[in-house]
Each structure stands twice: as C-alpha cells, then as structure tokens.
Design a protein around this motif. Sequence first.
Motif, PDB file in Angstrom:
ATOM      1  N   GLY A 183       0.821  -1.212   0.000  1.00 22.88           N
ATOM      2  CA  GLY A 183       0.000   0.000   0.000  1.00 22.88           C
ATOM      3  C   GLY A 183       0.850   1.255   0.000  1.00 22.88           C
ATOM      4  O   GLY A 183       0.564   2.220  -0.732  1.00 22.88           O
ATOM      5  N   LYS A 184       1.911   1.244   0.776  1.00 21.28           N
ATOM      6  CA  LYS A 184       2.834   2.385   0.835  1.00 21.28           C
ATOM      7  C   LYS A 184       3.450   2.633  -0.535  1.00 21.28           C
ATOM      8  O   LYS A 184       3.537   3.776  -0.996  1.00 21.28           O
ATOM      9  N   ARG A 185       3.883   1.577  -1.201  1.00 20.84           N
ATOM     10  CA  ARG A 185       4.479   1.727  -2.532  1.00 20.84           C
ATOM     11  C   ARG A 185       3.476   2.315  -3.527  1.00 20.84           C
ATOM     12  O   ARG A 185       3.819   3.203  -4.308  1.00 20.84           O
ATOM     13  N   VAL A 186       2.243   1.808  -3.519  1.00 21.46           N
ATOM     14  CA  VAL A 186       1.243   2.314  -4.456  1.00 21.46           C
ATOM     15  C   VAL A 186       1.004   3.806  -4.210  1.00 21.46           C
ATOM     16  O   VAL A 186       0.896   4.596  -5.162  1.00 21.46           O
ATOM     17  N   ALA A 187       0.963   4.223  -2.953  1.00 24.17           N
ATOM     18  CA  ALA A 187       0.777   5.649  -2.630  1.00 24.17           C
ATOM     19  C   ALA A 187       1.960   6.473  -3.125  1.00 24.17           C
ATOM     20  O   ALA A 187       1.779   7.572  -3.670  1.00 24.17           O
ATOM     21  N   GLU A 188       3.173   5.960  -2.946  1.00 23.80           N
ATOM     22  CA  GLU A 188       4.363   6.692  -3.404  1.00 23.80           C
ATOM     23  C   GLU A 188       4.386   6.833  -4.927  1.00 23.80           C
ATOM     24  O   GLU A 188       4.695   7.911  -5.450  1.00 23.80           O
ATOM     25  N   VAL A 189       4.054   5.761  -5.634  1.00 17.20           N
ATOM     26  CA  VAL A 189       4.015   5.824  -7.097  1.00 17.20           C
ATOM     27  C   VAL A 189       2.913   6.785  -7.554  1.00 17.20           C
ATOM     28  O   VAL A 189       3.116   7.588  -8.473  1.00 17.20           O
ATOM     29  N   THR A 190       1.784   6.734  -6.902  1.00 14.68           N
ATOM     30  CA  THR A 190       0.669   7.620  -7.247  1.00 14.68           C
ATOM     31  C   THR A 190       1.077   9.069  -7.068  1.00 14.68           C
ATOM     32  O   THR A 190       0.757   9.934  -7.905  1.00 14.68           O
ATOM     33  N   ALA A 191       1.785   9.369  -5.987  1.00 12.52           N
ATOM     34  CA  ALA A 191       2.239  10.741  -5.734  1.00 12.52           C
ATOM     35  C   ALA A 191       3.159  11.218  -6.848  1.00 12.52           C
ATOM     36  O   ALA A 191       3.105  12.385  -7.259  1.00 12.52           O
ATOM     37  N   ARG A 192       3.989  10.327  -7.381  1.00 14.65           N
ATOM     38  CA  ARG A 192       4.878  10.700  -8.497  1.00 14.65           C
ATOM     39  C   ARG A 192       4.068  11.022  -9.750  1.00 14.65           C
ATOM     40  O   ARG A 192       4.394  11.960 -10.476  1.00 14.65           O
ATOM     41  N   PHE A 193       3.020  10.251 -10.016  1.00 12.41           N
ATOM     42  CA  PHE A 193       2.179  10.515 -11.185  1.00 12.41           C
ATOM     43  C   PHE A 193       1.363  11.799 -11.006  1.00 12.41           C
ATOM     44  O   PHE A 193       1.089  12.500 -11.974  1.00 12.41           O
ATOM     45  N   LYS A 194       0.975  12.068  -9.787  1.00  9.54           N
ATOM     46  CA  LYS A 194       0.140  13.233  -9.494  1.00  9.54           C
ATOM     47  C   LYS A 194       0.945  14.539  -9.540  1.00  9.54           C
ATOM     48  O   LYS A 194       0.404  15.591  -9.814  1.00  9.54           O
ATOM     49  N   ALA A 195       2.263  14.439  -9.307  1.00 13.04           N
ATOM     50  CA  ALA A 195       3.126  15.631  -9.240  1.00 13.04           C
ATOM     51  C   ALA A 195       3.189  16.377 -10.552  1.00 13.04           C
ATOM     52  O   ALA A 195       2.997  15.910 -11.608  1.00 13.04           O
TER      53      ALA A 195
END
Length: 184
Positions: A172-184
């Motif tokens: 879950g932590k990894r998915v949130a981190e990857v999502t944050a990169r896409f959202k940036a």
Amino acid sequence: MVKMTVVFHSGYGHTHRMAQSVADGADATLVMIDAEGNVNDAGWATLQDADAIIMGSPTYMGMVSWQFKKFADATSKAWFAQAWKDKVFAGFTNSATMNGDKHSTLTYLFTLAMQHHGIWVGTGLMPSNAKAANRNDVNYVGSWAGAMAQSPSDASPSEMLPGDLETARLFGKRVAEVTARFKA
C-alpha cells in the motif's frame, strides 16, 4: 496529497484484514463490496474521486469472488465514460493454500485495470526465497504483480501471519508513493 482508495470483497474476514493493512500503508479509504456484490453510493463517489484504486478479492476457485465480479461488471458505467482513465491501480488477494492460483486473481484485477486504461503498480518487493527465509518474512509468498497472502482454511482472520500483513502494508505504501509521483 493523493487520494487513495482500497475496494475489496472479503468472504471470511481475511481479505478485509489484508485490505486494512494495505489501506494503512497507503493512507487510503476503504470501500467494502458487500455480501451481495454491491457498493453503496458513497463508495462509488469515493472511487470516482480517487487518484488510485487498489482492488482486493479472495481467490475462490482460481478467480475473484462472484461478489467482486459483480462489482467489476458494475464498473462498466465508469468504463463507458472513461471516468477512471489514467488512475493508478493495484491489486491483492488471499487464499487458503500457498499457491491457490492467486496469480489468476491478480491477472483478472490487472485486466480490469487495463480495461479502464489505468496504470498498474506491482509490489516492488523482493521475495523471501533464501534458505534462511521463514513464513513471517515480507513477500514470502513471492509475488511481483500484487500482494498475496495465505491463510489456512481453519485459521481465523486474527491468525493471519505478520509477514503477510506487513507485505500488504508495504505494498500500500508503494502504491501511494508511485501515485504521488504521477500526481506531481
């Protein structure tokens, strides 16, 4: 800040416990698919508003539960409108046996995400596959496509192994981190 959602069905409570661990790692909102395969209106709104959707289902007979499949079919409205296009997706599952054909379930979840033109995120976790590995190690079940857990058929949800729950949390932590990169 990214909006993370975990949508799941759980027949006996094990997948619910896993979903909670994924949600803890992702700082996500839980949306439960009920025993009839339905999601309430608030759940649909949460899914629509999410930047990432992490899907979870137990593996029954080599596939998602019928309740999850009913939910998946109901997402056709979002598909038709392309409402979930470019959202980040990921998936997880649990079954009673070590293999249990869990990969079939993850492949189904991946295919559903691709139908929605989503972006899939795997575990990013190395497997615990050395001789010194033990059942409570992270990613002992050894999946790259999504998080997997194994719960004996006679074990209660409270008896789930810490390694499987930690795998779910880290996932879950990894998915949130990857999502944050896409959202940036």
